[in-house]
Design a protein around this motif. Structure first.
Motif, PDB file in Angstrom:
ATOM      1  N   ARG A  25      90.035  34.815 -55.086  1.00 44.99           N
ATOM      2  CA  ARG A  25      88.693  34.249 -54.938  1.00 44.99           C
ATOM      3  C   ARG A  25      88.764  32.813 -54.425  1.00 44.99           C
ATOM      4  N   GLU A  26      89.682  32.037 -54.979  1.00 45.85           N
ATOM      5  CA  GLU A  26      89.820  30.649 -54.519  1.00 45.85           C
ATOM      6  C   GLU A  26      90.264  30.606 -53.060  1.00 45.85           C
ATOM      7  N   ALA A  27      91.209  31.448 -52.703  1.00 48.45           N
ATOM      8  CA  ALA A  27      91.660  31.495 -51.314  1.00 48.45           C
ATOM      9  C   ALA A  27      90.532  31.949 -50.400  1.00 48.45           C
ATOM     10  N   GLY A  28      89.717  32.876 -50.887  1.00 48.36           N
ATOM     11  CA  GLY A  28      88.582  33.346 -50.102  1.00 48.36           C
ATOM     12  C   GLY A  28      87.576  32.235 -49.838  1.00 48.36           C
ATOM     13  N   LYS A  29      87.351  31.387 -50.830  1.00 49.10           N
ATOM     14  CA  LYS A  29      86.446  30.251 -50.639  1.00 49.10           C
ATOM     15  C   LYS A  29      86.974  29.305 -49.569  1.00 49.10           C
ATOM     16  N   VAL A  30      88.273  29.053 -49.625  1.00 50.30           N
ATOM     17  CA  VAL A  30      88.890  28.154 -48.642  1.00 50.30           C
ATOM     18  C   VAL A  30      88.800  28.749 -47.241  1.00 50.30           C
ATOM     19  N   ALA A  31      89.126  30.031 -47.120  1.00 51.86           N
ATOM     20  CA  ALA A  31      89.053  30.676 -45.810  1.00 51.86           C
ATOM     21  C   ALA A  31      87.621  30.698 -45.292  1.00 51.86           C
ATOM     22  N   MET A  48     101.967  37.268 -29.687  1.00 53.60           N
ATOM     23  CA  MET A  48     101.214  38.499 -29.897  1.00 53.60           C
ATOM     24  C   MET A  48     100.191  38.389 -31.025  1.00 53.60           C
ATOM     25  N   SER A  49     100.420  37.488 -31.985  1.00 59.27           N
ATOM     26  CA  SER A  49      99.562  37.443 -33.173  1.00 59.27           C
ATOM     27  C   SER A  49      99.027  36.037 -33.398  1.00 59.27           C
ATOM     28  N   PRO A  50      97.699  35.894 -33.581  1.00 58.59           N
ATOM     29  CA  PRO A  50      97.148  34.567 -33.869  1.00 58.59           C
ATOM     30  C   PRO A  50      97.287  34.220 -35.344  1.00 58.59           C
ATOM     31  N   VAL A  51      97.445  32.946 -35.619  1.00 60.28           N
ATOM     32  CA  VAL A  51      97.383  32.431 -36.987  1.00 60.28           C
ATOM     33  C   VAL A  51      96.597  31.131 -36.931  1.00 60.28           C
ATOM     34  N   SER A  52      95.724  30.933 -37.866  1.00 66.50           N
ATOM     35  CA  SER A  52      94.822  29.789 -37.809  1.00 66.50           C
ATOM     36  C   SER A  52      95.055  28.837 -38.975  1.00 66.50           C
ATOM     37  N   ALA A  53      94.407  27.690 -38.870  1.00 71.85           N
ATOM     38  CA  ALA A  53      94.453  26.724 -39.959  1.00 71.85           C
ATOM     39  C   ALA A  53      93.888  27.332 -41.239  1.00 71.85           C
ATOM     40  N   ALA A  54      92.953  28.262 -41.093  1.00 69.34           N
ATOM     41  CA  ALA A  54      92.381  28.928 -42.263  1.00 69.34           C
ATOM     42  C   ALA A  54      93.420  29.800 -42.966  1.00 69.34           C
ATOM     43  N   ALA A  57      95.730  27.455 -44.854  1.00 68.84           N
ATOM     44  CA  ALA A  57      95.070  26.829 -45.996  1.00 68.84           C
ATOM     45  C   ALA A  57      94.917  27.817 -47.147  1.00 68.84           C
ATOM     46  N   ALA A  58      94.515  29.045 -46.841  1.00 67.16           N
ATOM     47  CA  ALA A  58      94.382  30.064 -47.879  1.00 67.16           C
ATOM     48  C   ALA A  58      95.738  30.407 -48.484  1.00 67.16           C
ATOM     49  N   ASN A  59      96.770  30.439 -47.650  1.00 68.04           N
ATOM     50  CA  ASN A  59      98.111  30.725 -48.143  1.00 68.04           C
ATOM     51  C   ASN A  59      98.587  29.660 -49.131  1.00 68.04           C
ATOM     52  N   ARG A  60      98.287  28.397 -48.821  1.00 71.75           N
ATOM     53  CA  ARG A  60      98.689  27.317 -49.722  1.00 71.75           C
ATOM     54  C   ARG A  60      98.031  27.465 -51.089  1.00 71.75           C
ATOM     55  N   VAL A  61      96.761  27.816 -51.100  1.00 71.62           N
ATOM     56  CA  VAL A  61      96.056  28.001 -52.368  1.00 71.62           C
ATOM     57  C   VAL A  61      96.697  29.124 -53.174  1.00 71.62           C
ATOM     58  N   LEU A  62      96.952  30.244 -52.529  1.00 73.81           N
ATOM     59  CA  LEU A  62      97.562  31.370 -53.224  1.00 73.81           C
ATOM     60  C   LEU A  62      98.936  31.008 -53.774  1.00 73.81           C
ATOM     61  N   GLU A  63      99.719  30.351 -52.955  1.00 72.75           N
ATOM     62  CA  GLU A  63     101.077  30.014 -53.389  1.00 72.75           C
ATOM     63  C   GLU A  63     101.056  29.036 -54.551  1.00 72.75           C
ATOM     64  N   GLU A  64     100.207  28.044 -54.483  1.00 71.17           N
ATOM     65  CA  GLU A  64     100.139  27.055 -55.562  1.00 71.17           C
ATOM     66  C   GLU A  64      99.730  27.699 -56.881  1.00 71.17           C
ATOM     67  N   ILE A  65      98.714  28.542 -56.845  1.00 65.67           N
ATOM     68  CA  ILE A  65      98.224  29.156 -58.079  1.00 65.67           C
ATOM     69  C   ILE A  65      99.206  30.193 -58.620  1.00 65.67           C
ATOM     70  N   LEU A  66      99.652  31.085 -57.764  1.00 65.85           N
ATOM     71  CA  LEU A  66     100.433  32.225 -58.231  1.00 65.85           C
ATOM     72  C   LEU A  66     101.860  31.850 -58.599  1.00 65.85           C
ATOM     73  N   ARG A  67     102.500  31.054 -57.773  1.00 67.16           N
ATOM     74  CA  ARG A  67     103.906  30.744 -58.055  1.00 67.16           C
ATOM     75  C   ARG A  67     104.038  29.810 -59.254  1.00 67.16           C
ATOM     76  N   GLU A  68     103.049  28.970 -59.475  1.00 65.11           N
ATOM     77  CA  GLU A  68     103.086  28.133 -60.677  1.00 65.11           C
ATOM     78  C   GLU A  68     102.879  28.974 -61.930  1.00 65.11           C
ATOM     79  N   ALA A  69     101.997  29.977 -61.844  1.00 63.41           N
ATOM     80  CA  ALA A  69     101.700  30.811 -63.010  1.00 63.41           C
ATOM     81  C   ALA A  69     102.819  31.791 -63.343  1.00 63.41           C
TER      82      ALA A  69
END
Length: 273
Positions: A25-31, A48-54, A57-69
């Protein structure tokens, strides 16, 4: 820690589901804050594949929350350099910060954040958050599949009725002629995870998936589909195994467990490699 001792009996993954739900949910808000705002875009996989700042940013949120927990869990994300250490972990997070990046960048709403907990090669908790559609799909091993808190189940088409199949035109063309008159091809759904969720929710009857889909596209949606009465398999009817050295998959088929054998027996003309 969940999954740390299988000898204790069935594992309750509900705490992990709560955790990944909050994180998604938090990552979804950021995206979503980047949605329609023309975020900066880069190209990977030889352009072949685009990747955006979004995505980042969403990946950072997920990693911070999940890997810390859950510091003892491994990590596999589309937007994080792969670390072979994940192969030493029985349990890991499998993440796609934005599944359907092309749709996201085009202003289409069919994209989602996908997060799964995978234990010993199988997903045991999964969530898809689609902020632009106000939808959340969740499932847990041994539990129900839900969309926005309501039970969902796969479709039950009539024996000779129409079959709504979401796949590329060349994939549908590979279905045997005897079945093809029953097939109604659904317009392309860019997010593979969301497409599988629509099978789970009974809005479409099945889908054929081109080769080279990845663990992060599939793991959460695979569990949601299975808990809704469906299955995602290769063309031999084999279930997928996650967290291998190779994280891509061959041509796949998804449908209810009743419909799947019919589809598998009629897609022999589709290349399998």
């Amino acid at each position: 820690m969940p999954g740390s001792d299988d000898r204790a009996g069935p594992v309750d993954w509900s705490a992990d589901l709560t955790l990944i739900t909050e994180a998604a949910r938090e990552a979804g808000k950021v995206a979503f804050a980047h949605f329609g705002q023309s975020p900066e875009v880069w190209w990977k996989n030889e352009g072949m594949s685009p990747v955006s700042a979004a995505d980042y940013a969403a990946n950072r949120v997920l990693e911070e929350i999940l890997r810390e927990a859950r510091p003892g869990y491994g990590w596999l994300s589309e937007e994080t350099d792969d670390d072979p250490d994940r192969l030493t972990r029985e349990t890991l997070f499998v993440v796609d910060p934005i599944d359907g990046t092309r749709a996201f960048l085009a202003g289409k709403r069919t994209w989602c954040v996908s997060v799964a907990v995978v234990h010993k090669g199988a997903p045991v908790a999964g969530i898809l958050v689609a902020p632009a559609l106000d939808e959340e799909f969740t499932a847990i091993a041994g539990g129900k599949a839900l969309c926005n808190g309501r039970d969902i189940t796969v479709s039950a088409p009539e024996p000779e009725g129409r079959l709504k199949i979401a796949s590329a035109q060349d994939m549908v063309a590979g279905i045997e002629k005897s079945l093809r008159p029953r097939v109604e091809r659904v317009e392309h759904i860019p997010s593979l995870a969301y497409r599988l969720a629509l099978v789970a929710d009974g809005r479409i009857d099945g889908t054929l998936v081109k080769q080279n889909s990845h663990d992060w596209d599939l793991a959460a949606a695979d569990l949601i589909l299975s808990r809704a009465g469906g299955a995602l398999t290769d063309l031999e009817g084999r279930a997928l195994v996650y967290n291998r050295v190779e994280v891509t998959h061959p041509v796949l088929c998804a449908a209810s467990t009743d419909l799947l054998p019919l589809l598998l027996s009629n897609v022999t003309r589709i290349p399998r490699s």
